[in-house]
Design a protein around this motif. Structure first.
Motif, short mmCIF file in Angstrom:
data_model
loop_
_atom_site.label_atom_id
_atom_site.label_comp_id
_atom_site.label_asym_id
_atom_site.label_seq_id
_atom_site.Cartn_x
_atom_site.Cartn_y
_atom_site.Cartn_z
N VAL A 26 -18.71 27.24 81.41
CA VAL A 26 -18.90 26.76 82.78
C VAL A 26 -17.71 27.21 83.62
O VAL A 26 -16.56 27.00 83.24
CB VAL A 26 -18.98 25.21 82.84
N ILE A 27 -17.99 27.84 84.75
CA ILE A 27 -16.96 28.12 85.74
C ILE A 27 -17.07 27.00 86.77
O ILE A 27 -18.09 26.88 87.45
CB ILE A 27 -17.15 29.50 86.41
N SER A 33 -13.32 32.64 90.85
CA SER A 33 -11.88 32.79 90.59
C SER A 33 -11.32 31.65 89.75
O SER A 33 -10.18 31.74 89.27
CB SER A 33 -11.11 32.89 91.90
N ALA A 34 -12.08 30.57 89.57
CA ALA A 34 -11.59 29.43 88.78
C ALA A 34 -11.60 29.78 87.30
O ALA A 34 -12.47 30.51 86.82
CB ALA A 34 -12.46 28.20 89.03
N LYS A 35 -10.65 29.24 86.55
CA LYS A 35 -10.60 29.50 85.12
C LYS A 35 -11.80 28.87 84.43
O LYS A 35 -12.19 27.74 84.73
CB LYS A 35 -9.30 28.95 84.52
N VAL A 36 -12.38 29.61 83.50
CA VAL A 36 -13.61 29.19 82.83
C VAL A 36 -13.34 28.10 81.80
O VAL A 36 -12.26 28.05 81.19
CB VAL A 36 -14.29 30.41 82.17
N PHE A 37 -14.32 27.21 81.61
CA PHE A 37 -14.30 26.22 80.54
C PHE A 37 -15.27 26.66 79.45
O PHE A 37 -16.36 27.12 79.75
CB PHE A 37 -14.74 24.84 81.04
N LYS A 38 -14.85 26.49 78.20
CA LYS A 38 -15.72 26.82 77.07
C LYS A 38 -16.45 25.56 76.62
O LYS A 38 -15.87 24.46 76.60
CB LYS A 38 -14.87 27.37 75.91
N ALA A 39 -17.71 25.68 76.29
CA ALA A 39 -18.49 24.54 75.82
C ALA A 39 -17.79 23.90 74.63
O ALA A 39 -17.32 24.59 73.72
CB ALA A 39 -19.90 24.98 75.43
#
Length: 476
Positions: free
Chosen positions: A299-300, A305-311
């Protein structure tokens, strides 16, 4: 249970609601402006008086309103920095460029309820002694510019703009200025340069803080569309009531752009912090969950430009307990409240409030290549680290995405990304192009390494195969 709470979009999607002035007035439009212009000076305990303009500025600060364009900076504090002693005119610019990939909230306001923006701007201008304001709109929004110009024409005809507005003695003119589709014009000083007719190179800060040296070297306020609309509601309902919406330090509502592999992509207005990322993705009232048979991959949370989150990621965040004491708690990514502070504490940001959802069908390497290509194209080219670094990262990702990768490319990408931000560039574009690379590679490094390694092995086989064929060929 999270719910939509429509403040800015209260009427925009109602059946029969139209964007003309007559309809806006029937729904209470311009009541906030009338209230602002009718305010009287207030006596203070020390015998001094607080002017109507000062009262509004104080209310905006008290409301806790934070900028809705990206940085989330206090709107009232930003206004307090304006140089009011220089003797120069003060200008206000509405940043309607909305160019962060994944973001489509401001255009809903401009296309469906333009007078709300004009009213919010007019109140903000009155509060800051501004007599000339601009709406800087993204060039591709051709219809949006036409709609806003028509709305301005209607407002002038009814004396909500122009000379002696509603008999108050206050004068204000407002113009629409179309940009040329440059991402860098979302940066306030780049926008100002563009508005002045120049190449949109962002200015060095200091000394060129817009509040002191902005448009034509005069004090200037630059605020986002959604931010300015909120000012109207603060004046109408009062700062204290507005501050009750949302959560502490994250007040009001936020319009969230939700896109990607969800069943119901769209825009949703919520009280800030009253819904989690998981609820926005999975709740039937919002995204409705992932497409059937799919699993969440990433999820961005705040635009590309925001750092991505990993499930499955978990974060240790400080939370206030029932006893009022701060304790450290482990929070799953999907349980993060969608507000400014929680996402910053988790290592990313809410940015332009654009959530991009990626399921297990997404090729992470190609997804990052797509983002990187955008930033390589949009760099203004003024600063060497950004101009060269964005292009180098895109070339490396293009190799990886098209069968020419190397196992070492993952580390190579991070090395470049680490050397662009950190004060090496004039504006925050350096961070914008670097953060996706740092976070995507950092959290999905195995996929980047595996892709590069597979490409190297394939190329090695392709070199060996012709040699073997030549050795086996019959001699004559």
């Amino acid at each position: 249970m999270a719910q939509e709470y429509k403040l800015i979009l209260k009427y925009a999607d109602e059946p029969g609601y139209t964007r003309d002035l007559e309809c806006y007035l029937k729904h209470g439009g311009y009541a906030g402006l009338k209230k602002a212009l009718a305010m009287k000076p207030r006596d203070l305990p020390d015998g001094k008086k607080l002017s109507p303009q000062e009262q509004i500025r104080e209310d905006v600060k008290t409301s806790g309103l934070r900028g809705r364009g990206g940085a989330g900076f206090s709107c009232g504090l930003k206004w307090s920095f304006v140089d009011r002693k220089s003797g120069k005119p003060i200008y206000l610019i509405c940043n309607a460029d909305e160019s962060e990939p994944g973001t489509f909230k401001d255009r809903q306001i401009m296309y469906k309820d333009p007078h709300q923006l004009i009213e919010g701007m007019a109140i903000s201008c009155f509060a800051n002694d501004v007599h000339l304001a601009y709406i800087y709109i993204r060039g591709e929004m051709v219809d949006g510019a036409k709609i806003l110009n028509e709305a301005l024409k209607e407002a002038r005809a009814k004396n909500f703009l122009g000379k002696n507005i509603l008999g108050s003695g206050y004068d204000l003119e407002m113009h629409v200025h179309r940009g040329a589709g440059a991402y860098i014009c979302g940066e306030e000083t780049g926008l100002i340069e563009s508005l002045e007719g120049k190449r949109p190179y962002p200015r060095i800060k200091p000394p060129y803080f817009p509040a002191v040296l902005g448009l034509w070297m005069c004090p200037t306020i630059v605020n986002n569309v959604e931010t300015l609309c909120n000012v109207k509601h603060i004046v109408e309902m009062g700062a204290a009531e507005f501050a009750k919406l949302g959560t502490p330090n994250n007040t009001g509502t936020r319009i969230v752009s939700l896109s990607g592999q969800v069943k119901k992509p769209g825009y949703y207005e919520i009280e800030v912090g009253k819904a989690t990322i998981g609820e926005l993705i999975n709740d039937p009232k919002f995204g409705g969950g992932l497409l059937d048979g799919r699993k969440l991959k990433a999820v961005i949370p705040g635009g590309s430009s925001a750092k991505v989150f990993k499930a499955g990621e978990k974060f240790k965040l400080k939370r206030k307990g029932a006893d009022g004491q701060m304790t450290e708690q482990e929070v799953d990514m999907l349980d993060l409240p969608y507000d400014f502070d929680s996402l910053i504490a988790a290592g990313s940001m809410s940015g332009s409030s654009a959530i991009i959802v990626m399921d297990d069908s997404v090729d992470i390497v190609k997804a990052l290549e797509n983002i990187s290509e955008f930033y390589a194209h949009e760099s203004c080219g003024q600063c060497t680290p950004c101009r060269e670094g964005a292009l180098w990262m895109n070339k490396a990702l293009h190799r990886l995405a098209h069968g020419e990768g190397r196992a070492a490319d993952a580390d190579y990408l991070v090395k470049i990304a680490d050397n662009i931000p950190g004060g090496r560039t004039i504006c925050a574009f350096g961070e914008a192009c670097s953060w996706p690379v740092q976070s995507f590679v950092g959290k999905f490094k195995d996929e980047f390494v595996a892709r590069g390694k597979a490409d190297e092995e394939r190329r090695a086989r392709e070199i060996v195969a012709p040699v073997e064929q030549k050795q086996l060929a019959p001699t004559h």
